[in-house]
Design a protein around this motif. Sequence first.
Motif, PDB file in Angstrom:
ATOM      1  N   TYR A  18      -2.684   8.975  -0.251  1.00 44.62           N
ATOM      2  CA  TYR A  18      -2.240   7.682   0.252  1.00 44.62           C
ATOM      3  C   TYR A  18      -2.922   7.347   1.581  1.00 44.62           C
ATOM      4  O   TYR A  18      -3.242   6.192   1.847  1.00 44.62           O
ATOM      5  CB  TYR A  18      -0.718   7.677   0.419  1.00 44.62           C
ATOM      6  CG  TYR A  18      -0.162   6.329   0.771  1.00 44.62           C
ATOM      7  CD1 TYR A  18      -0.058   5.332  -0.201  1.00 44.62           C
ATOM      8  CD2 TYR A  18       0.228   6.024   2.055  1.00 44.62           C
ATOM      9  CE1 TYR A  18       0.437   4.080   0.122  1.00 44.62           C
ATOM     10  CE2 TYR A  18       0.728   4.782   2.379  1.00 44.62           C
ATOM     11  CZ  TYR A  18       0.834   3.817   1.413  1.00 44.62           C
ATOM     12  OH  TYR A  18       1.315   2.585   1.733  1.00 44.62           O
ATOM     13  N   SER A  19      -3.169   8.368   2.390  1.00 44.71           N
ATOM     14  CA  SER A  19      -3.776   8.114   3.699  1.00 44.71           C
ATOM     15  C   SER A  19      -5.195   7.567   3.557  1.00 44.71           C
ATOM     16  O   SER A  19      -5.578   6.633   4.267  1.00 44.71           O
ATOM     17  CB  SER A  19      -3.774   9.380   4.555  1.00 44.71           C
ATOM     18  OG  SER A  19      -4.455  10.428   3.895  1.00 44.71           O
TER      19      SER A  19
ATOM     20  N   ASN B 246      -6.187   8.878  -7.449  1.00 46.30           N
ATOM     21  CA  ASN B 246      -4.824   8.351  -7.371  1.00 46.30           C
ATOM     22  C   ASN B 246      -4.297   7.941  -8.742  1.00 46.30           C
ATOM     23  O   ASN B 246      -3.142   8.200  -9.079  1.00 46.30           O
ATOM     24  CB  ASN B 246      -4.741   7.196  -6.385  1.00 46.30           C
ATOM     25  CG  ASN B 246      -4.807   7.670  -4.950  1.00 46.30           C
ATOM     26  OD1 ASN B 246      -4.661   8.851  -4.657  1.00 46.30           O
ATOM     27  ND2 ASN B 246      -5.031   6.741  -4.039  1.00 46.30           N
TER      28      ASN B 246
ATOM     29  N   SER C 142      -5.014   3.983   2.370  1.00 46.94           N
ATOM     30  CA  SER C 142      -4.686   3.089   3.478  1.00 46.94           C
ATOM     31  C   SER C 142      -5.877   2.866   4.399  1.00 46.94           C
ATOM     32  O   SER C 142      -6.146   1.745   4.843  1.00 46.94           O
ATOM     33  CB  SER C 142      -3.522   3.665   4.291  1.00 46.94           C
ATOM     34  OG  SER C 142      -2.389   3.794   3.482  1.00 46.94           O
TER      35      SER C 142
ATOM     36  N   THR D  61      -3.883  13.469  -4.987  1.00 42.45           N
ATOM     37  CA  THR D  61      -3.805  12.056  -4.617  1.00 42.45           C
ATOM     38  C   THR D  61      -3.805  11.903  -3.109  1.00 42.45           C
ATOM     39  O   THR D  61      -3.535  12.842  -2.381  1.00 42.45           O
ATOM     40  CB  THR D  61      -2.534  11.414  -5.210  1.00 42.45           C
ATOM     41  OG1 THR D  61      -1.395  12.089  -4.703  1.00 42.45           O
ATOM     42  CG2 THR D  61      -2.552  11.471  -6.723  1.00 42.45           C
TER      43      THR D  61
END
Length: 114
Positions: free
Chosen positions: A68-69, A34, A72, A66
């Motif tokens: 995001y999931s 990321n 999270s 990258t």
Amino acid sequence: MTALLVALGAAVGAPLRYLVGQWVKDHRGTLVVNVAGSFVLGLVLGLPLSPGLVAMLGTGFCGALTTYSTFSWEILTLSKRGEIAAAVGYALLSITAGMGAAVIGGALAHTLVS
């Protein structure tokens, strides 16, 4: 044509993301990709590149690199284990480092173009 360029970028970014995940087995792998992706995106958006290259490198490569999931999910997992301080720290570190990397990438691009 743009969709093909995005797919080409993603065809490199996704396997690279997988390989980093295999090399670094925990949430640090997600942090690495990321932050690296944020740096590359800052660089790409700061350079005078064609829209096609921006789509390939920014949307395709960085989008597939990258995640995001997973970021999270890792925060949720830490929270469920009762590691609230670690979850908050990881979230703050990830966001701050990603934003900082994007700024540095953009500044480097500005320096290279000037």
